[in-house]
Design a protein around this motif. Structure first.
Motif, PDB file in Angstrom:
ATOM      1  N   SER A 443       0.851  -1.189   0.000  1.00 51.43           N
ATOM      2  CA  SER A 443       0.000   0.000   0.000  1.00 51.43           C
ATOM      3  C   SER A 443       0.886   1.238   0.000  1.00 51.43           C
ATOM      4  O   SER A 443       2.050   1.197   0.416  1.00 51.43           O
ATOM      5  CB  SER A 443      -0.921   0.022   1.227  1.00 51.43           C
ATOM      6  N   VAL A 444       0.296   2.338  -0.470  1.00 49.23           N
ATOM      7  CA  VAL A 444       0.985   3.630  -0.444  1.00 49.23           C
ATOM      8  C   VAL A 444      -0.036   4.678  -0.035  1.00 49.23           C
ATOM      9  O   VAL A 444      -1.172   4.670  -0.514  1.00 49.23           O
ATOM     10  CB  VAL A 444       1.622   3.959  -1.821  1.00 49.23           C
ATOM     11  N   SER A 445       0.343   5.555   0.884  1.00 52.50           N
ATOM     12  CA  SER A 445      -0.565   6.608   1.358  1.00 52.50           C
ATOM     13  C   SER A 445       0.159   7.946   1.300  1.00 52.50           C
ATOM     14  O   SER A 445       1.390   8.011   1.459  1.00 52.50           O
ATOM     15  CB  SER A 445      -1.054   6.314   2.779  1.00 52.50           C
ATOM     16  N   PHE A 446      -0.600   9.039   1.116  1.00 46.01           N
ATOM     17  CA  PHE A 446      -0.008  10.377   0.960  1.00 46.01           C
ATOM     18  C   PHE A 446      -1.105  11.420   1.108  1.00 46.01           C
ATOM     19  O   PHE A 446      -2.305  11.094   1.102  1.00 46.01           O
ATOM     20  CB  PHE A 446       0.668  10.501  -0.409  1.00 46.01           C
ATOM     21  N   LYS A 447      -0.682  12.695   1.212  1.00 46.85           N
ATOM     22  CA  LYS A 447      -1.643  13.793   1.284  1.00 46.85           C
ATOM     23  C   LYS A 447      -2.372  13.910  -0.049  1.00 46.85           C
ATOM     24  O   LYS A 447      -1.771  13.774  -1.116  1.00 46.85           O
ATOM     25  CB  LYS A 447      -0.937  15.111   1.590  1.00 46.85           C
ATOM     26  N   ALA A 448      -3.675  14.202   0.020  1.00 41.68           N
ATOM     27  CA  ALA A 448      -4.454  14.274  -1.229  1.00 41.68           C
ATOM     28  C   ALA A 448      -5.674  15.152  -1.027  1.00 41.68           C
ATOM     29  O   ALA A 448      -6.814  14.727  -1.213  1.00 41.68           O
ATOM     30  CB  ALA A 448      -4.870  12.873  -1.665  1.00 41.68           C
ATOM     31  N   SER A 449      -5.460  16.420  -0.664  1.00 38.53           N
ATOM     32  CA  SER A 449      -6.605  17.299  -0.379  1.00 38.53           C
ATOM     33  C   SER A 449      -7.412  17.615  -1.633  1.00 38.53           C
ATOM     34  O   SER A 449      -8.652  17.639  -1.598  1.00 38.53           O
ATOM     35  CB  SER A 449      -6.107  18.582   0.285  1.00 38.53           C
ATOM     36  N   ASP A 450      -6.719  17.884  -2.732  1.00 39.52           N
ATOM     37  CA  ASP A 450      -7.430  18.278  -3.955  1.00 39.52           C
ATOM     38  C   ASP A 450      -7.088  17.374  -5.139  1.00 39.52           C
ATOM     39  O   ASP A 450      -7.310  17.754  -6.288  1.00 39.52           O
ATOM     40  CB  ASP A 450      -7.079  19.720  -4.330  1.00 39.52           C
ATOM     41  N   MET A 451      -6.551  16.198  -4.897  1.00 41.10           N
ATOM     42  CA  MET A 451      -6.147  15.320  -6.002  1.00 41.10           C
ATOM     43  C   MET A 451      -7.351  14.587  -6.596  1.00 41.10           C
ATOM     44  O   MET A 451      -8.239  14.123  -5.874  1.00 41.10           O
ATOM     45  CB  MET A 451      -5.111  14.297  -5.537  1.00 41.10           C
ATOM     46  N   SER A 452      -7.368  14.498  -7.911  1.00 44.38           N
ATOM     47  CA  SER A 452      -8.425  13.743  -8.593  1.00 44.38           C
ATOM     48  C   SER A 452      -8.127  12.253  -8.508  1.00 44.38           C
ATOM     49  O   SER A 452      -7.044  11.823  -8.111  1.00 44.38           O
ATOM     50  CB  SER A 452      -8.503  14.163 -10.057  1.00 44.38           C
ATOM     51  N   HIS A 453      -9.110  11.466  -8.920  1.00 38.93           N
ATOM     52  CA  HIS A 453      -8.905  10.021  -8.937  1.00 38.93           C
ATOM     53  C   HIS A 453      -7.704   9.649  -9.802  1.00 38.93           C
ATOM     54  O   HIS A 453      -6.876   8.806  -9.420  1.00 38.93           O
ATOM     55  CB  HIS A 453     -10.160   9.312  -9.475  1.00 38.93           C
ATOM     56  N   ALA A 454      -7.605  10.282 -10.981  1.00 40.36           N
ATOM     57  CA  ALA A 454      -6.509   9.964 -11.895  1.00 40.36           C
ATOM     58  C   ALA A 454      -5.156  10.307 -11.280  1.00 40.36           C
ATOM     59  O   ALA A 454      -4.179   9.553 -11.431  1.00 40.36           O
ATOM     60  CB  ALA A 454      -6.698  10.697 -13.219  1.00 40.36           C
ATOM     61  N   ASP A 455      -5.062  11.426 -10.569  1.00 41.26           N
ATOM     62  CA  ASP A 455      -3.806  11.823  -9.948  1.00 41.26           C
ATOM     63  C   ASP A 455      -3.426  10.854  -8.824  1.00 41.26           C
ATOM     64  O   ASP A 455      -2.253  10.503  -8.663  1.00 41.26           O
ATOM     65  CB  ASP A 455      -3.909  13.239  -9.402  1.00 41.26           C
ATOM     66  N   VAL A 456      -4.425  10.438  -8.028  1.00 40.50           N
ATOM     67  CA  VAL A 456      -4.155   9.492  -6.945  1.00 40.50           C
ATOM     68  C   VAL A 456      -3.632   8.175  -7.512  1.00 40.50           C
ATOM     69  O   VAL A 456      -2.625   7.619  -7.050  1.00 40.50           O
ATOM     70  CB  VAL A 456      -5.432   9.267  -6.103  1.00 40.50           C
ATOM     71  N   GLU A 457      -4.334   7.665  -8.545  1.00 43.97           N
ATOM     72  CA  GLU A 457      -3.906   6.409  -9.162  1.00 43.97           C
ATOM     73  C   GLU A 457      -2.505   6.531  -9.747  1.00 43.97           C
ATOM     74  O   GLU A 457      -1.654   5.647  -9.587  1.00 43.97           O
ATOM     75  CB  GLU A 457      -4.870   6.008 -10.286  1.00 43.97           C
TER      76      GLU A 457
END
Length: 475
Positions: A443-457
């Motif tokens: 697994s990988v976790s990180f800050k994602a306040s305004d990230m879209s699904h595509a950016d997270v993936e």
């Protein structure tokens, strides 16, 4: 009381009916004569043999009852002893142990009464499994198929074959074999059945091509790349349809021909020799074709079973290669992350495990944590990732869940699912993605306040492909 000539005539008539395959009628003729003339050993033997010719367990039981009744009346009759010995010796030693055990006793009695008789030789031969199979002769279905093949290959046309069979059947309406051939050719002569006639003449070749096709399809899944197994199954079913249609047609013709022969009234006893020639077996070439096709299909089945098993237990090998810096962040080393899980894994399936933290960045995608294990996970399934409620509930810091979705796992394949959540301690919006394939999971976790699904993936895939590299072949 009728004369001995009447009993002999009834016996000859019943024997001829047995030869023509009209077994029930043979028993009826013999039993009627027994009721009229009283017990007579040859008539009782005919009744028993008519039961034996049915080749069914119930009729074998009836034959044994007749033999025992007859031998109670005529204990030293050689033909009765020989017939009963044949029945006993050909019976299954497991299903009918008592009957089978009586066979040697009856043989010993025959040796005492008629040591050099043909009856003793015939009964002794019944102890051979091969002799039993030969004595039963070819099945009705095989006789029908070979008669049909002979008729279609020797006649000038299917119409000529049908006309000749009809003529011969009319001359001997009591002959079951001729009646079945006539009914079969009549059914095959109907419009639209030319493909079935071709299948009759070329059945070995068709079986070879069908088995070769199945073998090619089974192996193609491993050579050309995987495709659904149902495709091969569908082709097998389609190849079986013509054979099934022909089998049903032949079965119906056998029933109609047999019923017609049984209902026919013969002017006299059936002739000793059938009008049709002896059944000819398949040629050597045809047997080679059928055997080669079966061998190909069996070999392909075994090969694809082995290859499928090897593919199922195979898994990709990875090497841990977490860089010191990643996206402007610096890796934090605690000194004991690597291999701690592997050392504590009793199954030995985990080759290596690690957890790394990257800090020093700012904004979305920073403060990244990655945890991964490599090893033999060949039985991993999509459910391990997609049903990630358990994984989320055991992940520290996960507060309220915003959303979850299935993500593209990327070049390494396998499965990936991502979720966005609020960390309950800091209130920060974060994302976490779980992945698994047959050689790694993590697994990988990180800050994602305004990230879209595509950016997270995208960040999850990049992180996975950065910290894990395919192992070299010599490692």
């Amino acid at each position: 009381m009728h004369s001995e000539e009447d009993a002999a005539s009834a016996c000859a008539h019943a024997t001829a009916l047995i030869a023509a395959g009209r077994l029930a009628e043979a028993r009826e003729v013999a039993e009627t004569a027994l009721e009229t003339d009283g017990p007579e050993p040859t008539l009782l033997l005919v009744v028993a043999r008519a039961h034996m010719a049915e080749d069914e367990d119930d009729h074998d039981d009836d034959a044994e009852r007749v033999f025992r009744r007859a031998l109670d009346l005529f204990p030293d009759h050689v033909d009765l002893l020989a017939g009963y010995a044949e029945l006993c010796l050909r019976s299954d030693a497991l299903d009918r142990p008592g009957r089978h055990a009586r066979g040697p006793v009856l043989l010993e009695r025959l040796r005492e009464l008629a040591p050099d008789s043909p009856q003793l030789l015939r009964a002794t031969a019944s102890t051979s499994v091969l002799a039993t199979a030969v004595a039963k002769g070819p099945s009705a279905a095989l006789v029908q198929s070979l008669d049909l093949l002979q008729a279609l290959t020797t006649a000038a046309s299917p119409e000529a074959a049908e006309k000749d069979a009809r003529r011969r059947a009319a001359l001997a309406p009591y002959d079951r074999r001729l009646a079945v051939l006539d009914a079969t050719l009549t059914a095959l002569a109907r419009p639209g059945r030319a493909p079935l006639r071709l299948l009759v003449r070329r059945r070995p070749e068709y079986l070879f091509l069908a088995q070769l096709t199945v073998a090619v399809l089974l192996l193609a899944r491993h050579v050309l790349g995987p495709f659904p197994l149902w495709v091969t199954c569908a082709v097998v079913v389609l190849l079986q349809l013509p054979l099934l249609a022909l089998r049903l047609l032949l079965r119906g013709a056998r029933a109609r021909g047999g019923a017609r022969a049984s209902g026919a009234s013969a002017a006299g006893p059936a002739p000793a020799e059938p009008p049709l020639p002896a059944v000819r077996p398949y040629t050597r070439r045809q047997l080679v074709l059928i055997g080669a096709g079966a061998a190909l299909a069996f070999s392909a089945f075994v090969t694809t079973t082995v290859l499928t098993h090897l593919e199922d237990i195979a898994y990709p090998r990875y090497e841990a290669a977490a860089p010191y810096t990643f996206r402007g962040m610096t890796r934090t080393d605690t000194g004991d992350e690597l291999d701690t899980t592997a050392a504590s894994d009793p199954s030995g399936r985990v080759a290596a495990a690690f957890t790394y933290f990257y800090t020093g960045g700012s904004g979305d995608g920073s403060e990244l944590a990655v945890t991964a294990s490599t090893g033999d996970f060949h039985d991993a399934t999509a459910a391990m990732v997609y049903e990630s409620d358990t994984l989320l509930s055991s992940t520290p810091g996960v507060g309220s869940l915003d959303d979850s979705w299935r993500a593209d796992a990327g070049a390494y394949g396998g499965w990936m699912q991502c979720s966005r959540y609020v960390e309950y301690i800091t209130g920060e919006h974060k994302a976490i993605c779980f992945w698994a394939d047959k050689g790694s999971m993590g697994s990988v976790s990180f800050k994602a306040s305004d990230m879209s699904h595509a950016d997270v993936e995208g960040l999850a895939r990049t992180t996975r492909q950065t910290v894990l590299l395919p192992a070299s072949s010599d490692s």
